[in-house]
Design a protein around this motif. Structure first.
Motif, PDB file in Angstrom:
ATOM      1  N   THR A  34       0.831  -1.205   0.000  1.00 48.40           N
ATOM      2  CA  THR A  34       0.000   0.000   0.000  1.00 48.40           C
ATOM      3  C   THR A  34       0.865   1.254   0.000  1.00 48.40           C
ATOM      4  O   THR A  34       0.640   2.196  -0.773  1.00 48.40           O
ATOM      5  CB  THR A  34      -0.932   0.006   1.221  1.00 48.40           C
ATOM      6  N   LEU A  35       1.874   1.258   0.891  1.00 49.51           N
ATOM      7  CA  LEU A  35       2.768   2.421   0.960  1.00 49.51           C
ATOM      8  C   LEU A  35       3.557   2.591  -0.338  1.00 49.51           C
ATOM      9  O   LEU A  35       3.761   3.720  -0.808  1.00 49.51           O
ATOM     10  CB  LEU A  35       3.731   2.256   2.141  1.00 49.51           C
ATOM     11  N   PHE A  36       4.005   1.469  -0.914  1.00 46.19           N
ATOM     12  CA  PHE A  36       4.789   1.541  -2.149  1.00 46.19           C
ATOM     13  C   PHE A  36       3.952   2.105  -3.287  1.00 46.19           C
ATOM     14  O   PHE A  36       4.431   2.924  -4.087  1.00 46.19           O
ATOM     15  CB  PHE A  36       5.299   0.150  -2.509  1.00 46.19           C
ATOM     16  N   ASN A  37       2.697   1.683  -3.369  1.00 48.61           N
ATOM     17  CA  ASN A  37       1.813   2.179  -4.430  1.00 48.61           C
ATOM     18  C   ASN A  37       1.519   3.666  -4.280  1.00 48.61           C
ATOM     19  O   ASN A  37       1.173   4.336  -5.262  1.00 48.61           O
ATOM     20  CB  ASN A  37       0.507   1.388  -4.434  1.00 48.61           C
ATOM     21  N   GLN A  38       1.641   4.184  -3.070  1.00 49.87           N
ATOM     22  CA  GLN A  38       1.465   5.619  -2.862  1.00 49.87           C
ATOM     23  C   GLN A  38       2.769   6.379  -3.127  1.00 49.87           C
ATOM     24  O   GLN A  38       2.752   7.506  -3.617  1.00 49.87           O
ATOM     25  CB  GLN A  38       1.014   5.882  -1.417  1.00 49.87           C
ATOM     26  N   TRP A  39       3.891   5.729  -2.811  1.00 52.65           N
ATOM     27  CA  TRP A  39       5.184   6.413  -2.863  1.00 52.65           C
ATOM     28  C   TRP A  39       5.818   6.372  -4.247  1.00 52.65           C
ATOM     29  O   TRP A  39       6.378   7.361  -4.706  1.00 52.65           O
ATOM     30  CB  TRP A  39       6.113   5.750  -1.838  1.00 52.65           C
ATOM     31  N   GLU A  40       5.732   5.228  -4.952  1.00 52.99           N
ATOM     32  CA  GLU A  40       6.419   5.081  -6.235  1.00 52.99           C
ATOM     33  C   GLU A  40       5.965   6.103  -7.277  1.00 52.99           C
ATOM     34  O   GLU A  40       6.806   6.720  -7.942  1.00 52.99           O
ATOM     35  CB  GLU A  40       6.250   3.663  -6.767  1.00 52.99           C
ATOM     36  N   PRO A  41       4.650   6.323  -7.467  1.00 56.57           N
ATOM     37  CA  PRO A  41       4.240   7.321  -8.479  1.00 56.57           C
ATOM     38  C   PRO A  41       4.788   8.710  -8.181  1.00 56.57           C
ATOM     39  O   PRO A  41       5.161   9.444  -9.110  1.00 56.57           O
ATOM     40  CB  PRO A  41       2.705   7.291  -8.389  1.00 56.57           C
ATOM     41  N   GLN A  42       4.860   9.073  -6.906  1.00 57.46           N
ATOM     42  CA  GLN A  42       5.408  10.387  -6.564  1.00 57.46           C
ATOM     43  C   GLN A  42       6.901  10.453  -6.872  1.00 57.46           C
ATOM     44  O   GLN A  42       7.403  11.477  -7.337  1.00 57.46           O
ATOM     45  CB  GLN A  42       5.156  10.673  -5.085  1.00 57.46           C
ATOM     46  N   LEU A  43       7.603   9.343  -6.587  1.00 55.32           N
ATOM     47  CA  LEU A  43       9.040   9.297  -6.887  1.00 55.32           C
ATOM     48  C   LEU A  43       9.276   9.420  -8.393  1.00 55.32           C
ATOM     49  O   LEU A  43      10.138  10.189  -8.839  1.00 55.32           O
ATOM     50  CB  LEU A  43       9.640   7.994  -6.368  1.00 55.32           C
ATOM     51  N   ILE A  44       8.519   8.660  -9.171  1.00 59.83           N
ATOM     52  CA  ILE A  44       8.679   8.705 -10.631  1.00 59.83           C
ATOM     53  C   ILE A  44       8.350  10.096 -11.162  1.00 59.83           C
ATOM     54  O   ILE A  44       9.042  10.629 -12.050  1.00 59.83           O
ATOM     55  CB  ILE A  44       7.788   7.632 -11.281  1.00 59.83           C
ATOM     56  N   LYS A  45       7.310  10.711 -10.626  1.00 59.32           N
ATOM     57  CA  LYS A  45       6.929  12.067 -11.054  1.00 59.32           C
ATOM     58  C   LYS A  45       8.044  13.056 -10.723  1.00 59.32           C
ATOM     59  O   LYS A  45       8.361  13.951 -11.526  1.00 59.32           O
ATOM     60  CB  LYS A  45       5.629  12.473 -10.368  1.00 59.32           C
ATOM     61  N   LEU A  46       8.648  12.893  -9.553  1.00 54.37           N
ATOM     62  CA  LEU A  46       9.743  13.777  -9.140  1.00 54.37           C
ATOM     63  C   LEU A  46      10.934  13.652 -10.086  1.00 54.37           C
ATOM     64  O   LEU A  46      11.506  14.662 -10.532  1.00 54.37           O
ATOM     65  CB  LEU A  46      10.154  13.426  -7.706  1.00 54.37           C
ATOM     66  N   ILE A  47      11.298  12.420 -10.409  1.00 52.13           N
ATOM     67  CA  ILE A  47      12.444  12.202 -11.302  1.00 52.13           C
ATOM     68  C   ILE A  47      12.127  12.700 -12.707  1.00 52.13           C
ATOM     69  O   ILE A  47      13.009  13.222 -13.408  1.00 52.13           O
ATOM     70  CB  ILE A  47      12.833  10.717 -11.301  1.00 52.13           C
ATOM     71  N   GLU A  48      10.883  12.547 -13.126  1.00 50.38           N
ATOM     72  CA  GLU A  48      10.498  13.070 -14.442  1.00 50.38           C
ATOM     73  C   GLU A  48      10.634  14.590 -14.494  1.00 50.38           C
ATOM     74  O   GLU A  48      11.054  15.154 -15.519  1.00 50.38           O
ATOM     75  CB  GLU A  48       9.054  12.656 -14.755  1.00 50.38           C
ATOM     76  N   THR A  49      10.287  15.252 -13.381  1.00 48.86           N
ATOM     77  CA  THR A  49      10.442  16.711 -13.325  1.00 48.86           C
ATOM     78  C   THR A  49      11.911  17.096 -13.459  1.00 48.86           C
ATOM     79  O   THR A  49      12.274  18.009 -14.222  1.00 48.86           O
ATOM     80  CB  THR A  49       9.881  17.252 -11.995  1.00 48.86           C
ATOM     81  N   ILE A  50      12.776  16.388 -12.724  1.00 46.51           N
ATOM     82  CA  ILE A  50      14.222  16.655 -12.811  1.00 46.51           C
ATOM     83  C   ILE A  50      14.721  16.367 -14.219  1.00 46.51           C
ATOM     84  O   ILE A  50      15.498  17.142 -14.799  1.00 46.51           O
ATOM     85  CB  ILE A  50      14.988  15.803 -11.774  1.00 46.51           C
ATOM     86  N   ASN A  51      14.273  15.250 -14.787  1.00 48.92           N
ATOM     87  CA  ASN A  51      14.728  14.854 -16.125  1.00 48.92           C
ATOM     88  C   ASN A  51      14.320  15.875 -17.180  1.00 48.92           C
ATOM     89  O   ASN A  51      15.105  16.201 -18.087  1.00 48.92           O
ATOM     90  CB  ASN A  51      14.153  13.478 -16.463  1.00 48.92           C
ATOM     91  N   ASN A  52      13.086  16.387 -17.082  1.00 48.03           N
ATOM     92  CA  ASN A  52      12.628  17.370 -18.073  1.00 48.03           C
ATOM     93  C   ASN A  52      13.503  18.624 -18.062  1.00 48.03           C
ATOM     94  O   ASN A  52      13.892  19.143 -19.116  1.00 48.03           O
ATOM     95  CB  ASN A  52      11.172  17.739 -17.809  1.00 48.03           C
ATOM     96  N   LYS A  53      13.810  19.112 -16.875  1.00 48.18           N
ATOM     97  CA  LYS A  53      14.657  20.300 -16.767  1.00 48.18           C
ATOM     98  C   LYS A  53      16.083  20.013 -17.204  1.00 48.18           C
ATOM     99  O   LYS A  53      16.726  20.817 -17.891  1.00 48.18           O
ATOM    100  CB  LYS A  53      14.630  20.821 -15.327  1.00 48.18           C
ATOM    101  N   PHE A  54      16.598  18.837 -16.788  1.00 50.55           N
ATOM    102  CA  PHE A  54      17.975  18.469 -17.155  1.00 50.55           C
ATOM    103  C   PHE A  54      18.089  18.358 -18.676  1.00 50.55           C
ATOM    104  O   PHE A  54      19.049  18.868 -19.278  1.00 50.55           O
ATOM    105  CB  PHE A  54      18.343  17.148 -16.483  1.00 50.55           C
ATOM    106  N   SER A  55      17.131  17.704 -19.309  1.00 55.28           N
ATOM    107  CA  SER A  55      17.159  17.571 -20.773  1.00 55.28           C
ATOM    108  C   SER A  55      17.052  18.927 -21.450  1.00 55.28           C
ATOM    109  O   SER A  55      17.724  19.195 -22.461  1.00 55.28           O
ATOM    110  CB  SER A  55      16.018  16.659 -21.233  1.00 55.28           C
ATOM    111  N   GLU A  56      16.206  19.806 -20.913  1.00 57.60           N
ATOM    112  CA  GLU A  56      16.026  21.147 -21.480  1.00 57.60           C
ATOM    113  C   GLU A  56      17.322  21.946 -21.401  1.00 57.60           C
ATOM    114  O   GLU A  56      17.740  22.587 -22.378  1.00 57.60           O
ATOM    115  CB  GLU A  56      14.902  21.857 -20.720  1.00 57.60           C
ATOM    116  N   PHE A  57      17.971  21.909 -20.236  1.00 57.74           N
ATOM    117  CA  PHE A  57      19.211  22.665 -20.061  1.00 57.74           C
ATOM    118  C   PHE A  57      20.332  22.105 -20.936  1.00 57.74           C
ATOM    119  O   PHE A  57      21.103  22.858 -21.538  1.00 57.74           O
ATOM    120  CB  PHE A  57      19.642  22.651 -18.597  1.00 57.74           C
ATOM    121  N   MET A  58      20.434  20.782 -21.023  1.00 55.83           N
ATOM    122  CA  MET A  58      21.473  20.177 -21.855  1.00 55.83           C
ATOM    123  C   MET A  58      21.223  20.507 -23.322  1.00 55.83           C
ATOM    124  O   MET A  58      22.177  20.777 -24.075  1.00 55.83           O
ATOM    125  CB  MET A  58      21.486  18.657 -21.646  1.00 55.83           C
TER     126      MET A  58
END
Length: 300
Positions: free
Chosen positions: A137-161
């Motif tokens: 239950t906790l993993f199903n709540q936590w994993e989507p937020q983690l993936i969303k967070l990394i996607e946010t970082i990735n979008n900015k990192f890709s944009e800057f590069m």
């Protein structure tokens, strides 16, 4: 006639005495048999107690008697055959060396321990299933937020590069979903068109290339963390002139955006012809033991 009556009376007296003697003998026999019955009954009770001790507290008449099959096998034997069987088993026991008289008690004790361990295992198994359900239950709540967070970082990192004509990605690295020790952030970069995306590594990229990726990754993080100010120390170390200018311009642009944290850049040299605006303040510190005391630097 009197004589005949006397003889008849004497005969009846003799018969009466005989009956009294027979009654006395019968009473004695009854008393002796009653005593034997009592002794036998006591022996039976004693044997019943002994049998209960040997058969887990049960008698052959009980439904849970553990040796019913053996009991029904010997119940049709004669007393002589039973005694012969007893002698046979006794002889076998006498032939056994180092006989452990506590073997049965030890076996029963170990059975009790096994049963206790089985109950403990069942309880632990139930507890494990409950914990797995909670973790799921906790993993199903936590994993989507983690993936969303990394996607946010990735979008900015890709944009800057991409703004520097490079290619870069930030991805989640893990061996298995449940292996949390293997979780990590993996930075992928490509600095040349004919190359492929590679993991940022000191054995693959140069020091300047790694410095560019780290600087851009640090900038990407500012979009997920809120802090009043950030301090960047000698970020241009190891960079070539092209990347150094690109990074300074990128940092200046991001640091002066609305809502951005205050940035403090510390660098041993200031590049010429950088893009400045009213939100940038440059402070030059002259403090060296090699500077002559009579040297005066202009303020403007």
């Amino acid at each position: 006639m009197e004589r005949a009556h006397t003889q008849q009376n004497a005969s009846k007296i003799n018969k009466l005495k005989e009956r009294e003697e027979q009654f006395s003998k019968a009473s004695a026999l009854i008393n002796r048999l009653t005593g034997l019955v009592q002794i036998t009954s006591q022996q039976i009770d004693s044997k019943a107690v002994e049998l209960r001790c040997l058969c887990n507290g049960y008698l052959p008449s009980n439904n849970d008697f553990p040796f019913k099959n053996y009991f029904y096998q010997i119940r049709n034997l004669s007393l002589e055959q039973i005694f012969e069987a007893i002698l046979d088993f006794q002889a076998r026991l006498d032939c056994m060396k180092n006989l452990n008289s506590e073997a049965i008690a030890d076996y029963q004790r170990r059975q009790a321990e096994v049963e206790e361990l089985r109950k403990t295992i069942e309880a632990k198994s139930t507890q494990e299933k409950n914990l797995d359900a909670v973790m799921s239950t906790l993993f199903n709540q936590w994993e989507p937020q983690l993936i969303k967070l990394i996607e946010t970082i990735n979008n900015k990192f890709s944009e800057f590069m991409d703004s520097l004509s490079y290619v870069g990605e930030v991805v989640l690295s893990r061996k298995d979903k449940s292996d949390f020790d293997s979780y990590g952030i993996q930075i992928m970069v490509k600095y040349r068109k004919d190359a492929k995306l590679q993991t940022l590594d000191k054995y693959i990229q140069s020091g300047g290339e790694r410095a560019v990726a780290i600087a851009i990754y640090s900038l990407s993080l500012q979009h997920i963390t809120q802090v009043p100010f950030r301090c960047v120390d000698e970020i241009n170390q190891g960079m070539d002139a092209k990347n150094e200018r690109h990074i300074f311009n990128l940092l200046s642009k991001e640091a002066t955006k609305d809502g951005s944290a205050q940035y403090l850049f510390v660098t041993p040299k200031l590049l010429l012809d950088l893009n400045y605006n009213e939100r940038i303040c440059v402070s030059v510190v002259h403090n060296s033991g090699s500077i002559k005391s009579d040297v005066i630097f202009p303020l403007s």
